[in-house]
Design a protein around this motif. Structure first.
Motif, short mmCIF file in Angstrom:
data_model
loop_
_atom_site.label_atom_id
_atom_site.label_comp_id
_atom_site.label_asym_id
_atom_site.label_seq_id
_atom_site.Cartn_x
_atom_site.Cartn_y
_atom_site.Cartn_z
N LYS A 16 0.83 -1.19 0.00
CA LYS A 16 0.00 0.00 0.00
C LYS A 16 0.87 1.24 0.00
N THR A 46 3.16 6.32 -5.44
CA THR A 46 2.50 6.80 -6.66
C THR A 46 3.08 6.08 -7.87
N GLU A 74 -17.76 10.44 -5.03
CA GLU A 74 -16.59 11.00 -4.35
C GLU A 74 -16.97 12.05 -3.31
N PRO A 123 -12.00 3.87 -6.78
CA PRO A 123 -11.08 4.14 -5.67
C PRO A 123 -10.24 5.40 -5.82
N TYR A 124 -10.23 6.01 -7.01
CA TYR A 124 -9.45 7.23 -7.21
C TYR A 124 -10.33 8.33 -7.80
N ARG A 128 -6.48 9.29 -3.96
CA ARG A 128 -7.48 8.38 -3.40
C ARG A 128 -8.84 9.07 -3.26
N ASN A 129 -9.89 8.29 -3.54
CA ASN A 129 -11.27 8.70 -3.30
C ASN A 129 -11.67 8.13 -1.95
N ASP A 130 -11.70 8.97 -0.93
CA ASP A 130 -11.97 8.49 0.43
C ASP A 130 -13.39 7.98 0.62
N ALA A 148 -6.52 -1.13 -5.25
CA ALA A 148 -6.12 0.26 -4.95
C ALA A 148 -4.86 0.31 -4.09
N ASP A 192 -1.25 5.14 -3.61
CA ASP A 192 -1.99 6.30 -3.13
C ASP A 192 -2.49 7.15 -4.30
N GLY A 193 -1.83 7.01 -5.44
CA GLY A 193 -2.25 7.78 -6.59
C GLY A 193 -1.54 7.35 -7.86
#
Length: 564
Positions: A39, A42, A118, A221-222, A237-239, A251, A254-255
């Motif tokens: 996890k 980028t 989102e 997820p993003y 990230r899409n929280d 996912a 982080d990006g």
């Protein structure tokens, strides 16, 4: 995938649409401690051209379809994994693959709990319905054709902004959506996995025909953090995405940072060197000139190979003067030097010669070659005989639409040189890669012919021949039948095969129809192309996904170490 063109794209070359193929092999980040990503971090993605559209009802090629899964979700989607495993359709927003009525005309899907956009607002069945309805608007209907091919009552429907409600899609409650079809369609669970089934807030003031191309509303997820068309796209990230609702997307990063507009040879140089941030980078297939340079053990450990599962072909516009004569089209088919087209594409490591439209990876594929030549080098003398019979003893000229990309231009030049030997002059119309499929999919902008490709949207011949050759599916925009073939016998046979309930019988019938269609020469099959990709040394979980033109599966890739 396809071209739409279902055509149906290697990322770096921005190539073709959606692919149902079998991976030829793969490898993960060679220097990483594990093929399973960690996890964080980028992933950098180096691309030759920007994505066609961020609005999923407009984009329809393999590269952008792969990208969409990072920010969007649909009722179903393709699975993850190499080979056939990746092309399996699995539930996504829906709890299962749907329930069909006894007459085959109604499909019901139930949404999972805790699905959100989102901004945190719930995703409801009305949002799914609205997302599908948008795909019928004539201003943006350039993407996947399957909603209009299958859903009832859509012949004159023009979307929520013009027509309003589409009664054949019902939402009895916030989690249930019911589709009524024109006729039974056994693969409808795969249809609802297409881009045009992406949900958006059912608000025509907030979600317009132009807003999503500038700033998408994520359900995956993003989400998009920043976007400069033709330059860069940054995902974070899409929280609001809940991993408990998603069995497909892991996912890991982080990006993602996408860089567009890089020269293809520059991408190769950077990926081979793998220095600095490029250790965290992925790209599309290497150029032909770089194949010999990636044979060292260190680079082989960072190399991934796979089949696109697509067919590169030249579509012949049967409505144009001369091209409307089957004898002329036969002459072109005989004159083509497929061997030189293959060489222009990088040789046998990057392509195999095609003489059929259905690729070998599609069930029902049948081998045949109706217009043979010695060593696949073309038969200009046979072509001249046919042209004379057609009343063109001195030959003729036509305009060929091609993408402004080195490999595609090399393919076009090989075609040009071969046809010149038969007295046929080929003039080029160069089109920007990012708008190519949209242009040749607009019938008023088509020229005499175009080099393009098609990849099946799922592993079935039903997603290959009908979009390309069904005369009832010729549209002013978003047209996949670029040959504009409208042959009554072909149309009738397509309808008959679609009605078959025995899968084996249908697959065999699609293979036979391929040969029937090629006797009319609406297209000239050229190549079955391959992918060969080099990834950064810190990249993990990378493999060639059979459902996305052999490109690296974006939703599975990540880094071996988030700190590098």
């Amino acid at each position: 995938m396809k071209q739409r063109f279902s055509i149906p794209a290697l990322a770096a070359a921005a190539v073709l649409l959606l692919a149902g193929c079998t991976s030829a092999g793969s490898g993960s980040g060679g220097d990483g401690p594990s093929s399973t990503p960690v996890k964080g971090g980028t992933v950098d993605v180096l691309l030759n051209a920007d994505f066609s559209h961020l609005d999923p009802v407009q984009g329809f090629d393999g590269g952008v379809n792969n990208f969409y899964r990072l920010i969007y979700r649909t009722l179903t989607t393709q699975s993850t994994g190499e080979g056939a495993k990746g092309t399996e359709m699995v539930p996504d927003l829906a709890t299962d693959l749907g329930t069909v009525s006894d007459d085959g005309l109604q499909w019901t899907f139930t949404l999972k709990d805790d699905l959100k956009f989102e901004d945190g607002t719930p995703i409801t069945s009305k949002d799914v319905k609205f997302g599908v309805e948008r795909s019928f608007d004539p201003a943006i209907a350039v993407g996947s054709p399957y909603a209009r091919l299958t859903i009832a009552g859509t012949d004159s429907y023009e979307g929520p902004y013009i027509t309003g409600d589409l009664p054949s899609i019902q939402t009895p409650d916030d989690q249930t959506i019911v589709f009524t079809l024109k006729e039974p369609f056994a693969d409808f669970a795969s249809v609802v996995g297409q881009n045009s089934f992406t949900p958006f807030p059912a608000d025509t003031e907030r979600v317009t025909t132009t807003s999503l191309d500038k700033m998408p509303i994520a359900s995956g997820p993003y989400k998009v953090d920043s976007y400069e068309r033709g330059s860069q796209l940054k995902l974070v990230r899409n929280d609001s995405w809940d991993p408990k609702t998603d069995d497909v997307r892991k996912a890991y990063p982080d990006g993602f940072d996408f860089t567009f507009g890089l020269d293809a040879s520059t991408i190769d140089e950077r990926m081979i060197a793998g220095q600095g941030d490029d250790a965290n980078a992925i790209a599309g297939s290497v150029q032909a000139a770089s194949i010999s340079r990636i044979q060292t053990p260190a680079l082989k450990a960072r190399t991934i190979a796979g089949l696109q599962g697509c067919t590169t072909y030249m579509g012949l516009n049967t409505t144009k003067p001369n091209m409307d004569n089957p004898l002329v089209r036969q002459a072109i088919a005989y004159a083509i030097d497929r061997e030189s087209v293959k060489d222009a594409s990088g040789g046998s490591q990057l392509a195999d010669i095609a003489t059929t439209m259905l690729p070998p990876t599609v069930a029902g594929h049948t081998e045949f070659d109706l217009y043979p030549s010695k060593d696949n080098a073309g038969d200009p003398e046979k072509a001249k005989e046919l042209l004379a019979e057609a009343g063109l003893p001195d030959g003729f000229s036509f305009t060929l639409d091609i993408r402004s990309q080195p490999k595609m231009q090399a393919q076009a030049e090989a075609v040009q040189q071969a046809l010149a030997k038969a007295g046929i002059t080929v003039n080029f119309n160069l089109i920007d890669t990012s708008t190519y499929y949209e242009v040749i999919g607009t019938t008023s902008q088509q020229n005499d012919a175009a080099i393009t490709g098609w990849c099946p949207d799922w592993a079935s011949g039903s997603t290959f021949l009908p979009p390309l050759f069904d005369g009832s599916q010729i549209f002013p925009k978003g047209n996949s039948n670029i040959a504009q073939l409208n042959d009554p016998a072909v149309n009738e046979r397509i309808a008959e095969i679609r009605a078959m309930t025995d899968t084996d019988e249908a697959n065999a019938a699609w293979g036979a129809l391929d040969e029937q269609i090629q006797k009319l020469v609406p297209t000239v099959p050229l190549l079955f192309e391959k992918t060969v990709m080099v990834v950064g040394a810190n990249v993990a979980g990378a493999y060639s996904h059979a459902g996305y033109s052999g490109g690296i599966d974006y939703v599975s890739v990540g880094l071996s170490s988030a700190g590098k």
